[in-house]
Design an enzyme around this catalytic site. Structure first.
Site, short mmCIF file in Angstrom:
data_model
loop_
_atom_site.label_atom_id
_atom_site.label_comp_id
_atom_site.label_asym_id
_atom_site.label_seq_id
_atom_site.Cartn_x
_atom_site.Cartn_y
_atom_site.Cartn_z
N LYS A 1 0.89 -1.23 -0.06
CA LYS A 1 0.01 0.04 0.11
C LYS A 1 0.93 1.19 0.00
CE LYS A 1 -2.01 3.04 2.08
NZ LYS A 1 -1.66 4.49 1.94
N GLU B 1 0.84 7.64 0.91
CA GLU B 1 0.17 8.86 0.11
C GLU B 1 1.21 9.92 -0.10
OE1 GLU B 1 -3.33 10.30 1.94
OE2 GLU B 1 -4.43 9.43 0.33
N GLY C 1 4.71 3.26 11.18
CA GLY C 1 4.18 4.33 11.14
C GLY C 1 3.65 4.74 12.40
N SER C 2 2.36 5.10 12.69
CA SER C 2 1.77 5.75 13.64
C SER C 2 1.20 4.72 14.57
CB SER C 2 0.98 6.94 13.37
OG SER C 2 -0.39 6.51 12.71
N GLY D 1 -1.26 1.71 13.11
CA GLY D 1 -0.94 0.28 13.40
C GLY D 1 -2.04 -0.20 14.22
N GLU E 1 5.31 -1.75 13.45
CA GLU E 1 6.45 -0.95 14.12
C GLU E 1 5.77 0.62 14.46
OE1 GLU E 1 9.15 1.93 14.09
OE2 GLU E 1 10.20 0.50 12.65
N CYS F 1 12.18 7.18 14.30
CA CYS F 1 11.49 6.31 15.06
C CYS F 1 12.14 6.13 16.27
CB CYS F 1 10.79 5.02 14.72
SG CYS F 1 12.07 4.15 13.43
N GLU G 1 5.13 10.33 22.14
CA GLU G 1 5.91 10.59 21.28
C GLU G 1 5.57 11.86 20.54
OE1 GLU G 1 5.97 8.10 17.84
OE2 GLU G 1 7.95 8.45 17.23
P1 NAP Z 1 0.90 6.55 9.15
O1 NAP Z 1 -0.08 7.81 9.26
O2 NAP Z 1 0.57 5.78 10.43
O3 NAP Z 1 0.89 6.09 7.80
C1 NAP Z 1 1.55 4.74 7.57
C2 NAP Z 1 0.61 3.95 6.70
O4 NAP Z 1 -0.49 3.64 7.27
C3 NAP Z 1 0.27 4.98 5.53
O5 NAP Z 1 0.19 4.10 4.11
C4 NAP Z 1 -1.34 5.21 5.70
O6 NAP Z 1 -2.01 5.36 4.84
C5 NAP Z 1 -1.73 3.96 6.49
N1 NAP Z 1 -2.68 4.44 7.48
C6 NAP Z 1 -3.08 5.48 8.09
N2 NAP Z 1 -4.13 5.43 8.77
C7 NAP Z 1 -4.68 4.26 8.49
C8 NAP Z 1 -5.72 3.48 9.12
N3 NAP Z 1 -6.64 4.27 9.94
N4 NAP Z 1 -6.11 2.58 8.41
C9 NAP Z 1 -5.27 1.51 7.55
N5 NAP Z 1 -4.23 2.13 7.10
C10 NAP Z 1 -3.97 3.46 7.67
O7 NAP Z 1 2.35 6.96 9.48
P2 NAP Z 1 3.28 8.18 8.67
O8 NAP Z 1 2.46 8.79 7.65
O9 NAP Z 1 4.43 7.47 8.55
O10 NAP Z 1 3.44 9.30 9.85
C11 NAP Z 1 2.47 9.77 10.57
C12 NAP Z 1 2.88 10.03 12.11
O11 NAP Z 1 3.14 8.37 12.51
C13 NAP Z 1 3.83 10.65 12.50
O12 NAP Z 1 3.37 11.91 12.67
C14 NAP Z 1 4.40 9.99 13.59
O13 NAP Z 1 3.80 10.42 14.71
C15 NAP Z 1 4.34 8.42 13.49
N6 NAP Z 1 5.46 7.84 13.06
C16 NAP Z 1 5.82 7.04 13.73
C17 NAP Z 1 6.95 6.27 13.42
C18 NAP Z 1 7.71 5.34 14.18
O14 NAP Z 1 8.44 4.57 13.62
N7 NAP Z 1 7.73 5.32 15.45
C19 NAP Z 1 7.38 6.48 11.99
C20 NAP Z 1 6.93 7.21 10.99
C21 NAP Z 1 5.56 8.07 11.62
P3 NAP Z 1 -2.38 7.03 4.25
O15 NAP Z 1 -1.21 7.93 4.21
O16 NAP Z 1 -3.09 6.96 2.86
O17 NAP Z 1 -3.28 7.41 5.21
#
Ligand code: NAP
Length: 530
Positions: A186, A189, A243-244, A248, A267, A304, A394
């Site tokens: 996936k 975006e 991701g978040s 997750g 993660e 992360c 975080e």
């Molecule tokens: P994210 O928003 O969690 O997105 C990661 C993936 O999951 C994207 O492909 C996203 O698609 C998808 N997604 C988002 N919401 C979803 C849902 N409800 N159901 C299914 N899939 C979903 O992470 P990110 O864009 O990398 O970063 C956003 C936030 O995540 C940051 O502000 C940060 O706080 C946190 N983050 C943490 C880490 C870590 O390793 N600790 C790493 C990166 C980010 P879409 O983009 O299309 O919504």
């Protein structure tokens, strides 16, 4: 390789798009829209990509080790063949500097090559043989042979902060393909063009190695619709996610609620506590402050493994150290964050922390331009920190919270409330007593997948011993890792074969041990035949 981006889904080697909705990437450094709209995958396309993966799985699970090695190495070569095009597009989509992306590309290729080495060596399948004993009383003992077998189609969600290493050809994809599974990505975006380029690299590698094109798919669209449809699809057998915590956890809950639940290896967030004992402060405060300032702000703090919580015993040396840390961080210029939304979220989160009674602001952190951010640093005593859950969270960006504790007992009890993490770090000096160091280390070990001694947690080595995992909420599966050789174990399941004739067994379990791998035979490690 020169690629004209097409903005479509990759399904069984074909680039297709039938949906009307599109998404367009934004340059976070300028706010400018980037060329090529990317079509959201339709429900029919989600079904098609997962059905193709399901159809091809009986083939991919039987692909020989040698050909899987060829594939991984070919993908690495095809990524390099994308040349500057990949670097430039990722730079435009993420704002990450070209030097950083060049390094991340090398790491991504190394991950693929690392899993090729893991396959070559072969012991990862954990071949375990208990030979038969027909004469055993009161019942004969059967012949039992166990090894890891691929789990089935894996859906991969990449993160925004590592568009390569945790992207379409990142560690999750590499380990899932290495194990013999089809993979469907996936696309994130925020960097759809980068993902598409990776798609072209994998197609080229599959063609080059003559492997089925259905082995890799890639679709665009929002996580809440397209991502969740992939997670719910009956063909999906496992999910790799970075991701978040919000996303997750949503995927984890959704996967558990399916008629047939599946594992989710997510993660997620991590505050990465870093403890500095008084002996370390007395010995090398300046060097630690300089290293820590770099570690907190590296990549605009969007790692992360960023150390987000710093625990000290609040003596005069510690207070001087905090001033020194703030001074070091002031010297670090504002850096472009991955998105303007992330900049806004970071600003809002740090402003909220600074309003809490008892929180001392050392650096306020200022938004700069469309998405850039200067560092933020606050300090707080342990009692205030414990009383405010929002100080435990975080903050994704260039900031940290320093927690000043009364004494070592208070420090241990306070750190314990920092929950599960990817990493925990400890700085010590000669004046710190060994029993106390040991006690703090034992506390940190309970809370993290990787314990760093006299160092900083940013920078994840790709090697056999690495653990990039940890207790919840750092991950949804604390028994494993998303980086390092062990990561392949997420996408297999152990199968025991009872009294199965040699000719029907995989090479790894056959009597002659034709691959010459390390196995356990009747309780002893050996590379001999049995
Ligand atoms: P994210 O928003 O969690 O997105 C990661 C993936 O999951 C994207 O492909 C996203 O698609 C998808 N997604 C988002 N919401 C979803 C849902 N409800 N159901 C299914 N899939 C979903 O992470 P990110 O864009 O990398 O970063 C956003 C936030 O995540 C940051 O502000 C940060 O706080 C946190 N983050 C943490 C880490 C870590 O390793 N600790 C790493 C990166 C980010 P879409 O983009 O299309 O919504």
């Amino acid at each position: 390789m020169t690629v004209q981006l097409n903005g479509r889904q990759l399904i069984a080697g074909q680039w297709v798009a039938s949906g009307k909705e599109t998404l367009t990437a934004l340059n976070p450094a300028t706010g400018a829209l980037l060329e090529t709209p990317f079509a959201h995958a339709t429900p029919a396309e989600v079904d098609a990509v997962m059905s193709a993966a399901q159809r091809v799985f009986p083939i991919t699970r039987e692909i020989s080790v040698e050909r899987r090695i060829e594939l991984l190495e070919a993908i690495a070569a095809q990524i390099m063949a994308l040349g500057d095009e990949l670097l430039q597009r990722a730079h435009a989509e993420t704002g990450l500097p070209l030097a950083r992306l060049t390094g991340e590309r090398a790491r991504t290729c190394n991950q693929l090559k690392h899993f090729a080495e893991v396959l070559r060596e072969g012991s990862w399948v954990a071949a375990t043989i208990d030979t038969a004993d027909p004469a055993r009383q009161p019942l004969p003992k059967p012949d039992l042979r166990r090894m890891a077998r691929p789990i089935g189609p894996v859906v991969v969600f990449g993160a925004s902060n590592f568009p390569f290493a945790y992207g379409a050809c990142g560690g999750d994809t590499a380990s899932a393909l290495a194990a013999g599974n089809p993979v469907v990505v996936k696309a994130h975006e925020r960097h759809p063009g980068t993902n598409e380029l990776f798609g072209h690299a994998v197609v080229a590698a599959l063609r080059q190695t003559g492997l089925p094109l259905e082995m890799f798919g890639l679709v665009h669209g929002p996580g809440v619709t397209v991502g969740q449809a992939l997670a719910k699809h009956p063909a999906t057998q496992a999910i790799g996610f970075t991701g978040s915590k919000r996303a997750g956890r949503a995927l984890f809950d959704l996967a558990a609620a399916r008629p047939v639940p599946i594992p989710v290896f997510a993660e997620m967030g991590s505050v990465n506590p870093l403890v500095i004992l008084p002996g370390a402060i007395a010995e090398r405060a300046e060097a630690i402050a300089a290293g820590l300032a770099q570690s907190i702000t590296m990549g605009a703090g969007q790692f992360c493994t960023k150390p987000g919580l710093i625990f000290l015993v609040g003596n005069p040396g510690a207070h001087a150290f905090v001033t020194q840390l703030a001074k070091q961080m002031t010297a670090i210029p504002a850096t472009t964050m991955l998105t303007a939304d992330m900049q806004k979220q970071f600003c809002a989160a740090t402003a909220a922390l600074q309003k809490i009674d008892g929180v001392r602001t050392l650096l306020a952190g200022a938004a700069n331009g469309f998405a850039a951010m200067s560092p933020a640093l606050v300090a707080v005593d342990s009692a205030t920190w414990r009383a405010h859950a929002e100080l435990h969270e975080e903050t994704f960006g260039p900031g940290a919270v320093v927690v000043l504790c009364r004494d070592l007992d208070d420090l241990r009890a306070t750190v314990a409330q920092a929950g599960g993490n990817l990493t925990a770090s400890l700085h010590t000096g000669a004046a710190d007593a060994a029993p106390e160091v040991r006690e703090v280390l034992q506390q940190l070990e309970q809370q993290a997948g990787r314990v760093v001694f006299n160092g900083f947690p940013t920078g994840v080595e790709v090697c056999a011993a690495m653990i990039h995992g940890g207790p919840y909420p750092a991950t949804s599966a604390p028994a494993t890792t998303s980086v390092g050789a062990l990561a392949i174990q997420r996408f297999v399941r152990p199968v025991a074969f009872q009294n199965t004739p040699d000719a029907y067994l995989s090479l790894e379990l056959q009597n002659a041990n034709p691959r010459g791998i390390w196995r356990t035979v009747n309780g002893a490690w050996t590379r001999e035949k049995c």
